[in-house]
Write an enzyme that holds these catalytic residues in place. Sequence first.
Site, PDB file in Angstrom:
ATOM      1  N   GLY A 137       1.863   3.175   2.207  1.00 24.78           N
ATOM      2  CA  GLY A 137       2.836   3.222   3.306  1.00 24.78           C
ATOM      3  C   GLY A 137       4.136   2.533   2.913  1.00 24.78           C
ATOM      4  N   HIS A 138       4.011   1.350   2.308  1.00 22.77           N
ATOM      5  CA  HIS A 138       5.212   0.639   1.851  1.00 22.77           C
ATOM      6  C   HIS A 138       5.968   1.478   0.808  1.00 22.77           C
ATOM      7  CE1 HIS A 138       2.611  -3.006   2.885  1.00 22.77           C
ATOM      8  NE2 HIS A 138       3.672  -3.204   3.610  1.00 22.77           N
ATOM      9  N   LEU A 145       2.391   6.216   7.539  1.00 25.48           N
ATOM     10  CA  LEU A 145       1.453   6.823   6.597  1.00 25.48           C
ATOM     11  C   LEU A 145       0.038   6.433   7.015  1.00 25.48           C
ATOM     12  CD1 LEU A 145       2.010   8.570   4.041  1.00 25.48           C
ATOM     13  CD2 LEU A 145       1.111   6.650   2.751  1.00 25.48           C
ATOM     14  N   GLY A 155       9.224   0.775   8.782  1.00 25.46           N
ATOM     15  CA  GLY A 155       8.195   1.726   9.173  1.00 25.46           C
ATOM     16  C   GLY A 155       8.132   1.918  10.680  1.00 25.46           C
ATOM     17  N   ASP A 215       5.453  -0.061  12.954  1.00 26.08           N
ATOM     18  CA  ASP A 215       5.797  -1.253  13.733  1.00 26.08           C
ATOM     19  C   ASP A 215       6.969  -0.867  14.639  1.00 26.08           C
ATOM     20  OD1 ASP A 215       4.076  -3.423  12.327  1.00 26.08           O
ATOM     21  OD2 ASP A 215       4.977  -2.287  10.706  1.00 26.08           O
ATOM     22  N   HIS A 243       0.868  -1.183   0.000  1.00 24.14           N
ATOM     23  CA  HIS A 243       0.000   0.000   0.000  1.00 24.14           C
ATOM     24  C   HIS A 243       0.907   1.235   0.000  1.00 24.14           C
ATOM     25  CE1 HIS A 243       1.006   0.191   4.256  1.00 24.14           C
ATOM     26  NE2 HIS A 243       0.460  -1.003   4.464  1.00 24.14           N
ATOM     27  N   SER A 293      -2.433  -0.312   6.789  1.00 30.34           N
ATOM     28  CA  SER A 293      -1.951  -1.658   7.099  1.00 30.34           C
ATOM     29  C   SER A 293      -2.651  -2.671   6.197  1.00 30.34           C
ATOM     30  CB  SER A 293      -2.272  -1.983   8.561  1.00 30.34           C
ATOM     31  OG  SER A 293      -2.155  -3.372   8.778  1.00 30.34           O
TER      32      SER A 293
HETATM   33  P1  AMP Z   1       4.795  -5.453   6.216  1.00 36.31           P
HETATM   34  O1  AMP Z   1       4.663  -5.805   4.788  1.00 36.31           O
HETATM   35  O2  AMP Z   1       3.507  -5.178   6.902  1.00 36.31           O
HETATM   36  O3  AMP Z   1       5.691  -6.385   6.976  1.00 36.31           O
HETATM   37  O4  AMP Z   1       5.554  -4.069   6.234  1.00 36.31           O
HETATM   38  C1  AMP Z   1       6.751  -3.855   5.566  1.00 36.31           C
HETATM   39  C2  AMP Z   1       7.348  -2.558   6.031  1.00 36.31           C
HETATM   40  O5  AMP Z   1       6.434  -1.494   5.777  1.00 36.31           O
HETATM   41  C3  AMP Z   1       7.616  -2.540   7.546  1.00 36.31           C
HETATM   42  O6  AMP Z   1       8.846  -1.873   7.785  1.00 36.31           O
HETATM   43  C4  AMP Z   1       6.442  -1.748   8.080  1.00 36.31           C
HETATM   44  O7  AMP Z   1       6.727  -1.100   9.296  1.00 36.31           O
HETATM   45  C5  AMP Z   1       6.227  -0.738   6.961  1.00 36.31           C
HETATM   46  N1  AMP Z   1       4.869  -0.189   6.988  1.00 36.31           N
HETATM   47  C6  AMP Z   1       3.705  -0.872   7.062  1.00 36.31           C
HETATM   48  N2  AMP Z   1       2.653  -0.028   7.130  1.00 36.31           N
HETATM   49  C7  AMP Z   1       3.168   1.218   7.107  1.00 36.31           C
HETATM   50  C8  AMP Z   1       2.614   2.546   7.150  1.00 36.31           C
HETATM   51  N3  AMP Z   1       1.297   2.747   7.253  1.00 36.31           N
HETATM   52  N4  AMP Z   1       3.445   3.599   7.082  1.00 36.31           N
HETATM   53  C9  AMP Z   1       4.797   3.420   6.985  1.00 36.31           C
HETATM   54  N5  AMP Z   1       5.388   2.207   6.933  1.00 36.31           N
HETATM   55  C10 AMP Z   1       4.599   1.131   7.000  1.00 36.31           C
END
Ligand code: AMP
Length: 282
Positions: free
Chosen positions: A36-37, A178, A149, A152, A34, A187
């Site tokens: 955020g990533h 984000l 991010g 987390d 999304h 998320s």
């Molecule tokens: P995930 O795929 O959920 O394991 O997340 C991959 C990376 O993206 C991790 O470093 C998360 O902390 C970061 N991340 C997930 N959601 C967000 C967000 N809303 N804003 C910023 N970073 C994010």
Amino acid sequence: MQEFLTIVSLRESLAKIRRADKKIALVPTMGNLHAGHLTLVKQAQEIADAVVVSIFVNPTQFVEGEDFDSYPRTLEADLEYLKQINTDLVFIPDMKEIYPENIQITTEVIVPELDSVYCGEYRPGHFKGVATIVTTLFNIVQPDIAIFGEKDYQQLLVIRSLVKNLNLPIHIMGSPTLRESDGLAMSSRNKYLSETERLQAPLLYKSIKKMATSIEKGNKDYKSLQKEAFSSLKDAGFKPEYLNICDSKTLKKPINQELVILAAAWLGKARLIDNVAVQSYD
Ligand code: AMP
């Protein structure tokens, strides 16, 4: 954009990049990307010459009974997003590539001081899984920089800790959370919310923000603040696990002014986590 399924092929390409004295950044993800990533990837692009995004849904960070099987997997759309923002390299290993041995007997990395508090208490073994996969990815990619991010928050501290303890020559950067326009932290798990729950969900961030504002105004009665916010979330239909004001570096009882408010709460089938950094004043 180059896509790699194997460690050998990725390493071959990275070796060329490294020989050209270029800086490599790594952004580990579990996919279902999304916005955020994508901010993490863009931040990486600003500071490095080549950016590797990994997509791997890591089974060892899911606790038994959690959503490993149903975790949203949207590889095609993920690759399209990454292409659109000119990502250099994407690493998409399968399970055998990462865990060639029996997963139960693989080497593990543990960061003891953060392993069993907060999310670690409610998801026993989760951070061991995270620390292990991130160390594995660090060894595969050997990046100069890795970006995670702040959403987390505990995970970010776990990674900072392991890098320090194992003397890994990697610069760890945090990237701000984000949010959707109503404040809900973006998320992959927000997809589990029903329509009504989605409308309720921003209350988690609102509650934390309210606590932060009160602390900034000089309130030091952290216990009452926590209690009040916890019960208002409960009254609104959340099942909060924890909602704590803690020291921003250690997650222990606050001893100086740098604080973070950490929260995890279930809303229907979604486990939401969020946090806000705040400074207290004497
Ligand atoms: P995930 O795929 O959920 O394991 O997340 C991959 C990376 O993206 C991790 O470093 C998360 O902390 C970061 N991340 C997930 N959601 C967000 C967000 N809303 N804003 C910023 N970073 C994010």
